[in-house]
Design an enzyme around this catalytic site. Structure first.
Site, PDB file in Angstrom:
ATOM      1  N   ASN A  26       2.162  24.032  21.864  1.00 22.34           N
ATOM      2  CA  ASN A  26       1.080  24.903  20.651  1.00 22.34           C
ATOM      3  C   ASN A  26       1.812  25.996  20.214  1.00 22.34           C
ATOM      4  O   ASN A  26       1.667  26.366  19.023  1.00 22.34           O
ATOM      5  CB  ASN A  26      -0.088  25.478  21.625  1.00 22.34           C
ATOM      6  CG  ASN A  26       0.176  26.359  22.563  1.00 22.34           C
ATOM      7  OD1 ASN A  26       0.241  27.628  22.187  1.00 22.34           O
ATOM      8  ND2 ASN A  26       0.344  26.147  23.901  1.00 22.34           N
ATOM      9  N   HIS A  63      -1.921  21.000  32.362  1.00 20.75           N
ATOM     10  CA  HIS A  63      -1.759  19.785  31.471  1.00 20.75           C
ATOM     11  C   HIS A  63      -2.364  18.623  32.207  1.00 20.75           C
ATOM     12  O   HIS A  63      -2.611  17.421  31.645  1.00 20.75           O
ATOM     13  CB  HIS A  63      -0.281  19.392  31.293  1.00 20.75           C
ATOM     14  CG  HIS A  63       0.504  20.598  30.650  1.00 20.75           C
ATOM     15  ND1 HIS A  63       1.008  21.641  31.224  1.00 20.75           N
ATOM     16  CD2 HIS A  63       0.484  21.050  29.252  1.00 20.75           C
ATOM     17  CE1 HIS A  63       1.579  22.554  30.604  1.00 20.75           C
ATOM     18  NE2 HIS A  63       1.048  22.372  29.305  1.00 20.75           N
ATOM     19  N   CYS A  83      -6.809  22.120  32.910  1.00 19.97           N
ATOM     20  CA  CYS A  83      -7.657  22.802  32.117  1.00 19.97           C
ATOM     21  C   CYS A  83      -8.777  21.844  32.004  1.00 19.97           C
ATOM     22  O   CYS A  83      -8.816  20.595  31.839  1.00 19.97           O
ATOM     23  CB  CYS A  83      -7.077  23.054  30.791  1.00 19.97           C
ATOM     24  SG  CYS A  83      -8.232  23.525  29.367  1.00 19.97           S
ATOM     25  N   GLU A 131       0.751  16.969  29.019  1.00 15.41           N
ATOM     26  CA  GLU A 131      -0.540  16.540  28.923  1.00 15.41           C
ATOM     27  C   GLU A 131      -0.736  14.971  28.322  1.00 15.41           C
ATOM     28  O   GLU A 131      -1.708  14.367  28.908  1.00 15.41           O
ATOM     29  CB  GLU A 131      -1.383  17.556  27.893  1.00 15.41           C
ATOM     30  CG  GLU A 131      -2.626  17.225  27.547  1.00 15.41           C
ATOM     31  CD  GLU A 131      -3.320  17.860  26.349  1.00 15.41           C
ATOM     32  OE1 GLU A 131      -4.222  17.445  25.877  1.00 15.41           O
ATOM     33  OE2 GLU A 131      -3.010  19.041  26.008  1.00 15.41           O
ATOM     34  N   HIS A 176       3.866  26.441  30.103  1.00 18.26           N
ATOM     35  CA  HIS A 176       5.110  26.596  29.479  1.00 18.26           C
ATOM     36  C   HIS A 176       5.496  27.893  28.918  1.00 18.26           C
ATOM     37  O   HIS A 176       5.503  28.216  27.738  1.00 18.26           O
ATOM     38  CB  HIS A 176       5.085  25.545  28.256  1.00 18.26           C
ATOM     39  CG  HIS A 176       4.982  24.102  28.749  1.00 18.26           C
ATOM     40  ND1 HIS A 176       4.430  23.150  28.003  1.00 18.26           N
ATOM     41  CD2 HIS A 176       5.678  23.585  29.668  1.00 18.26           C
ATOM     42  CE1 HIS A 176       4.726  22.015  28.684  1.00 18.26           C
ATOM     43  NE2 HIS A 176       5.202  22.188  29.697  1.00 18.26           N
ATOM     44  N   CYS A 185      -5.009  31.729  26.576  1.00 21.70           N
ATOM     45  CA  CYS A 185      -6.243  31.178  26.443  1.00 21.70           C
ATOM     46  C   CYS A 185      -6.845  31.188  27.641  1.00 21.70           C
ATOM     47  O   CYS A 185      -6.430  31.318  28.842  1.00 21.70           O
ATOM     48  CB  CYS A 185      -6.158  29.597  25.929  1.00 21.70           C
ATOM     49  SG  CYS A 185      -5.304  28.615  27.150  1.00 21.70           S
ATOM     50  N   THR A 187      -4.967  18.226  23.274  1.00 17.29           N
ATOM     51  CA  THR A 187      -5.881  19.349  23.066  1.00 17.29           C
ATOM     52  C   THR A 187      -5.047  20.472  22.274  1.00 17.29           C
ATOM     53  O   THR A 187      -5.858  21.219  21.666  1.00 17.29           O
ATOM     54  CB  THR A 187      -6.402  20.189  24.217  1.00 17.29           C
ATOM     55  OG1 THR A 187      -5.176  20.474  25.150  1.00 17.29           O
ATOM     56  CG2 THR A 187      -7.180  19.202  25.048  1.00 17.29           C
ATOM     57  N   HIS A 216       4.979  14.715  26.184  1.00 16.77           N
ATOM     58  CA  HIS A 216       4.433  15.937  26.600  1.00 16.77           C
ATOM     59  C   HIS A 216       3.547  15.686  27.563  1.00 16.77           C
ATOM     60  O   HIS A 216       2.943  14.686  28.144  1.00 16.77           O
ATOM     61  CB  HIS A 216       3.434  16.625  25.371  1.00 16.77           C
ATOM     62  CG  HIS A 216       3.007  17.904  25.734  1.00 16.77           C
ATOM     63  ND1 HIS A 216       1.823  18.267  26.484  1.00 16.77           N
ATOM     64  CD2 HIS A 216       3.391  18.883  25.448  1.00 16.77           C
ATOM     65  CE1 HIS A 216       1.730  19.338  26.795  1.00 16.77           C
ATOM     66  NE2 HIS A 216       2.537  20.045  25.923  1.00 16.77           N
ATOM     67  N   SER A 229       0.039  30.365  26.190  1.00 18.36           N
ATOM     68  CA  SER A 229       0.702  30.627  27.555  1.00 18.36           C
ATOM     69  C   SER A 229       1.789  31.738  27.558  1.00 18.36           C
ATOM     70  O   SER A 229       2.386  32.116  28.511  1.00 18.36           O
ATOM     71  CB  SER A 229       1.479  29.240  28.060  1.00 18.36           C
ATOM     72  OG  SER A 229       2.474  28.921  27.171  1.00 18.36           O
TER      73      SER A 229
END
Length: 580
Positions: A223, A77, A99, A129, A45, A16, A165, A127, A265
């Site tokens: 993700n 993150h 990000c 983030e 990751h 992304c 996110t 996690h 990622s």
């Protein structure tokens, strides 16, 4: 999404923009820093990308707060305010690769926390983030991952709701509905990033169209795991793999239709390697004339034989444009030169092809000895033929050889201030040197081998025409390879000005080249064949449009389409000559 026969690759698969940005920050930091650079936790990751970064002296620390000195990159993150303060207090140089969308969520939580709100974070507890987001809530945060978790939340007057996110968009809606039932006045901020939504929507659609889904990415990537979960729930047999080596051949060949997607990622080259492995496994089941033709075409492209043949045809077109006699030596010299240069540089720069074109890497790893020998004999043969045309032609060939090999061979000392010890280290140099090499052997050497007077105007027009076609082809390949190039250290035009900027740049070059040919023909500097060559420019514009529309993007079709411009141009010259 792009369809490649029985294998469909999701259009949104791969890095992304937030991950691309983080890698750019890390690479730029390493480039401008003496000594190693560290990241607070893994930058992204993906184990393969982390391994590549380590090769650039960018090392992931579990906790950079223990570092005594140096440069630290905050990963995508994000981190808690306390961690950030700790890094600053230690006197570390900090480059923030958080990000921007994660930073936006941090800002929302911080703003509402100052107003006394409690924050409900929809996401995965633990996690990175989510841990970072909790740090902005002034100790008033709750993490939930399912609608059932809402019942366990305490009574709260003021509630702010955000999401990780990369949250599952389907579960998110159900959880928000449950929260609103319990806290009707809750402020809900939609913080799932657009890239996540697009990927999840596409994988859901793709999983319903195929029999099996392969999800490529790190097992520690949230993700990526969610994509696999969505694909499985949609009814497709789902395989989560980090590399192509993890594919089970017996399982893959059972399915008629296979879809491939990847986490945010996952590098593009890893997706390509998985796709090629799937196609190879399925190809072993197929036989017949069509499969043999495809295999022959792949061999010609990977070995650079097709490019050498294209160079000979391009030379014929240039001879037609410049009114130069075309003989077998004029066609053999560029074919032998370009075959040798492409092969030798690909062997010397194997790391780039490991990431960008794994099929080429495997081909050269298995046949490096014979291919090296073939390339050296071809280079020597090309020189002998060029020298037989005269000293000037032989001299041009030698200069072209030095420049060609200088791209990857470390011939220059590495200065501390100017870190250049090969031509590859000069930013955006590859495409220029490739174009110059083609121009030298397909325009200058055939002209120098003539007994009569050369027309410098025609030579200049032919040289610019050839240089530009080759330059556009090379830059478009750079766009395809941008992820791998950035990690292996290439500074190509797409890296310097971005993908979209590069597309505009190439479009302007196409217009400029067409204008030059028309002006040359109208002014009498070139003959009417210059008008015919506008069709080659149209071909180039068409494949640029195809790439923009994702009709072609990688693989055999991409390579054949790009190389096709040389065959097409040569065919125009043959038809023109026959009709004259």
């Amino acid at each position: 999404m792009s369809d490649n026969g029985e294998v469909k690759v999701a259009r949104t698969a791969g890095f992304c923009w937030g991950v691309k940005r983080a890698i750019d920050i890390a690479m730029n930091t390493a480039k401008n820093t003496d000594g190693p650079v560290y990241t607070h936790g893994p930058l992204i990751h993906n184990p393969q990308a982390i391994e590549m970064l380590e090769g650039k002296e960018i090392f992931a620390l579990k906790d950079a707060s223990t570092l005594e000195k140096g440069t630290v990159i905050i990963r995508t993150h994000g981190v808690t305010p306390e961690v950030r303060r700790g890094l600053k207090e230690r006197g570390l140089t900090i480059n923030d690769a958080t990000c921007p969308l994660v930073a936006k969520v941090q800002g929302i939580i911080k703003k509402h926390a100052h107003k006394g709100y409690h924050t409900i974070i929809i996401g995965d507890a633990g996690h990175a983030e989510v841990t970072g987001l909790m740090g902005y809530a002034d100790g008033r945060s709750h993490v939930i991952g399912a609608a059932e978790d809402v019942d366990a939340l305490p009574p709260m007057d003021k509630v702010c709701v955000v999401a990780q996110t990369t949250c599952d968009i389907q579960k998110y809606g159900v959880i928000v509905d449950a929260i609103k039932l319990k806290y009707p006045e809750a402020v809900v901020a939609h913080t799932i990033c657009d890239a996540t939504e697009e990927r999840q929507e596409e994988v859901l659609k793709l999983a319903r169209e195929v029999d099996a889904m392969i999800v490529v990415g790190g097992r520690n990537s949230a993700n990526t795991g969610r994509l696999a979960q969505i694909a499985g729930e949609a009814g497709a047999e789902t395989f989560l793999v980090e590399t192509e080596e993890e594919l089970d051949p017996a399982a893959i060949v059972r399915f008629a239709r296979v879809g491939i997607t990847a986490g945010a990622s996952t590098p593009a080259w890893m997706i390509e390697r998985v796709k090629e492995r799937v196609e190879h496994l399925r190809g072993r089941k197929r036989a017949g004339f069509g499969a043999k033709i495809k295999a022959a075409a792949e061999l010609a492209v990977v070995s650079n034989i097709s490019l050498a043949a294209g160079a000979a045809l391009m030379t014929y077109a240039n001879c037609t444009l410049t009114n130069t006699d075309f003989g077998w030596r004029a066609g053999a010299i560029p074919a032998m030169y370009l075959f040798s240069m492409y092969v030798l540089n690909q062997i010397n720069d194997m790391q780039s092809y490991k990431n960008n074109e794994p099929e080429k890497m495997r081909f050269y790893l298995k046949r490096s000895g014979p291919m090296n020998m073939a390339a050296l004999l071809s280079a020597a043969g090309g020189f002998a033929l060029a020298a037989s045309l005269g000293m000037q032609a032989g001299g041009v060939y030698v200069v072209a050889m030095i420049l060609g090999l200088g791209y990857t061979v470390k011939w220059f000392p590495k200065w501390k201030v100017i870190r250049i010890h090969r031509l590859k280290d000069i930013p955006a140099s590859k495409d220029v040197f490739v174009g110059l090499g083609w121009g030298a052997v397909t325009v200058l050497i055939p002209a120098l081998g003539q007994q009569g007077e050369e027309n410098p105007n025609l030579l200049a027009i032919a040289f610019i025409f050839t240089f530009t076609l080759v330059y556009i082809r090379s830059v478009l390949s750079d766009i395809r390879d941008i992820n791998g190039d950035r990690l292996v250290g290439r500074e190509t035009i797409p890296i310097l000005i971005g993908n979209e900027g590069t597309k505009v740049f190439l479009a302007l070059i196409v217009v400029g080249l067409a204008t030059m040919l028309v002006s040359a023909a109208m002014s009498g500097l070139a003959g009417p064949f210059a008008y015919v060559l506008l069709l080659s420019i149209a071909y180039t514009a068409l494949y640029l449009w195809f790439y923009h529309k994702r009709i072609i993007s990688r693989g055999l079709r991409f390579d054949l389409t790009l190389d096709g411009v040389f065959y097409f141009t040569g065919a125009l010259a043959i038809i023109w000559t026959a009709a004259a």
